[in-house]
Design a protein around this motif. Structure first.
Motif, short mmCIF file in Angstrom:
data_model
loop_
_atom_site.label_atom_id
_atom_site.label_comp_id
_atom_site.label_asym_id
_atom_site.label_seq_id
_atom_site.Cartn_x
_atom_site.Cartn_y
_atom_site.Cartn_z
N ILE A 280 0.84 -1.20 0.00
CA ILE A 280 0.00 0.00 0.00
C ILE A 280 0.87 1.25 0.00
CG2 ILE A 280 -1.62 1.35 1.38
CD1 ILE A 280 -2.88 -1.29 2.26
N ILE A 281 1.93 1.24 0.80
CA ILE A 281 2.85 2.38 0.84
C ILE A 281 3.49 2.59 -0.52
CG2 ILE A 281 5.02 3.25 1.83
CD1 ILE A 281 2.66 3.44 3.72
N LYS A 282 3.90 1.50 -1.17
CA LYS A 282 4.51 1.60 -2.50
C LYS A 282 3.54 2.23 -3.51
CE LYS A 282 7.66 -2.35 -2.03
NZ LYS A 282 7.95 -3.73 -2.52
N LEU A 283 2.28 1.79 -3.44
CA LEU A 283 1.27 2.33 -4.36
C LEU A 283 1.02 3.81 -4.10
CD1 LEU A 283 -1.28 -0.64 -4.30
CD2 LEU A 283 0.13 0.07 -6.24
N CYS A 284 1.00 4.20 -2.82
CA CYS A 284 0.82 5.61 -2.47
C CYS A 284 1.99 6.45 -2.99
CB CYS A 284 0.68 5.77 -0.97
SG CYS A 284 -0.88 5.14 -0.29
N GLU A 285 3.19 5.92 -2.82
CA GLU A 285 4.38 6.64 -3.30
C GLU A 285 4.35 6.79 -4.82
OE1 GLU A 285 7.53 4.29 -1.73
OE2 GLU A 285 7.56 5.33 0.21
N LYS A 286 3.93 5.72 -5.51
CA LYS A 286 3.84 5.76 -6.97
C LYS A 286 2.82 6.80 -7.42
CE LYS A 286 2.96 2.85 -11.01
NZ LYS A 286 2.61 1.47 -11.47
N ASN A 287 1.66 6.80 -6.75
CA ASN A 287 0.61 7.75 -7.07
C ASN A 287 1.07 9.19 -6.81
OD1 ASN A 287 -2.26 8.35 -7.77
ND2 ASN A 287 -2.32 9.05 -5.64
N TYR A 288 1.81 9.38 -5.72
CA TYR A 288 2.32 10.72 -5.38
C TYR A 288 3.30 11.21 -6.44
CZ TYR A 288 4.92 14.37 -2.91
OH TYR A 288 5.53 15.55 -2.58
N ARG A 289 4.20 10.32 -6.89
CA ARG A 289 5.17 10.74 -7.91
C ARG A 289 4.48 11.09 -9.22
NH1 ARG A 289 8.18 6.37 -5.66
NH2 ARG A 289 7.50 5.02 -7.39
N MET A 290 3.43 10.34 -9.58
CA MET A 290 2.69 10.63 -10.81
C MET A 290 2.02 11.99 -10.73
SD MET A 290 0.97 6.90 -11.64
CE MET A 290 0.00 7.58 -12.99
N LYS A 291 1.44 12.32 -9.57
CA LYS A 291 0.79 13.62 -9.41
C LYS A 291 1.80 14.74 -9.46
CE LYS A 291 -3.30 12.19 -6.83
NZ LYS A 291 -4.07 12.32 -5.55
N GLN A 292 2.98 14.50 -8.87
CA GLN A 292 4.03 15.51 -8.90
C GLN A 292 4.49 15.76 -10.33
OE1 GLN A 292 3.70 16.93 -5.79
NE2 GLN A 292 5.93 17.10 -5.72
N ARG A 293 4.61 14.67 -11.10
CA ARG A 293 5.03 14.80 -12.48
C ARG A 293 4.00 15.52 -13.34
NH1 ARG A 293 5.63 9.77 -13.49
NH2 ARG A 293 3.67 9.46 -14.63
N ASP A 294 2.71 15.21 -13.12
CA ASP A 294 1.65 15.84 -13.90
C ASP A 294 1.50 17.32 -13.55
OD1 ASP A 294 1.18 13.39 -15.03
OD2 ASP A 294 -0.51 12.89 -13.72
#
Length: 283
Positions: free
Chosen positions: A267-281
């Motif tokens: 779950i932490i990994k998925l949250c981190e991945k989602n956070y990086r995608m939002k930062q990139r967008d």
């Protein structure tokens, strides 16, 4: 160790009595069954003739392969038949599984205990109950030699076998860490049952500090449900502002064999991945 290779009917095979490793019917088992259905058993199982029988065998290594073969509809398996007594077979069984990629704390605990008991029966010296420095040839050092675990670490793992099943399950799931669990193993069964009730009521597990206090009080005046509740109600730093999601709501999204800790990590990994995608967008 002399052996004879032969084909044996699965109906003639018996699981090793009280063997410490869990054989679970999960996704990994399904994958193994499909592989065996296609390729057969590549590595023969290891068995020994059962005493007082003419054609039955006890599995030493290969419990998962035998179960997968049953699921795949296979009636016979290749096997190496070895002439070993119960104690020698127990040592081989433990050693053949200790290097698995995924091994639960409870499995390692009972495996070490089984190996130690077998070595004691064979006449090896045992200093399990004495944490003091003793001869280098002590049995507990030999028990952990293949895995690199020290005498003290082996002794600590074996302590876990004193936990009641429900608390040991929390250790396997990662809800109670290894070191606090060792301290809790010094509580008697009644005290552990009282602690379990408090864990379930408060939905939190004891920290190392709390576990040490439980042990000290248990060895002194004795733990009562009231004392356990009072200590457990203390706020722990790692329990401030917690997000609580029942495990049952998450299980369907993860492999059946995942522990609570593995689910949390994913779950932490998925949250981190989602956070990086939002930062990139947002750039």
């Amino acid at each position: 160790m002399k052996s004879t290779k032969k084909i044996i009917s699965i109906d003639k095979l018996r699981p090793f009595e009280n063997h410490p490793y869990k054989v679970q019917d999960n996704e990994e088992m399904e994958a193994l069954a499909e592989s065996i259905k296609v390729h057969g058993i590549v590595s023969p199982v290891i068995v020994r003739p059962l005493e007082n029988t003419t054609d039955e065998y006890e599995i030493i290594s290969g419990h998962r392969r035998v179960m997968a073969s049953r699921k795949a509809g296979i009636k016979e398996v290749p096997a190496l038949v070895v002439s070993l007594d119960r104690d020698a077979a127990a040592i081989v069984l433990v050693d053949s599984n200790l290097h698995r990629e995924h091994i639960l704390p409870s499995e390692k605990a009972f495996a070490y205990k089984m190996k130690l008991d077998a070595m004691k029966h064979q006449g090896w010296r045992s200093d399990l109950t004495s944490p003091q420095v003793v001869a280098k040839s002590r049995t507990t050092e030999m028990v952990g030699a293949d895995t690199g675990d020290s005498h003290e670490q082996v002794r600590r793992y074996i302590r876990l076998t004193n936990l009641i099943p429900e608390i040991l399950q929390y250790v396997d799931e990662g809800r109670i860490s290894f070191t606090p669990a060792v301290e809790l193993s010094y509580l008697n069964e009644v005290e552990q049952q009282d602690l379990l009730e408090q864990i379930e009521q408060s939905d939190c597990t004891p920290s190392l500090s709390q576990a040490c206090r439980f042990k000290k009080i248990s060895q002194g005046e004795g733990l009562t449900p009231e004392v356990i509740a009072e200590i457990m109600e203390e706020e722990k730093a790692n329990q401030k502002e917690r997000v609580k999601i029942p495990t049952e709501k998450l299980r369907k999204y993860f492999p059946k064999n995942y522990t609570v800790q593995q689910i949390e990590d994913e779950i932490i990994k998925l949250c981190e991945k989602n956070y990086r995608m939002k930062q990139r967008d947002a750039r």
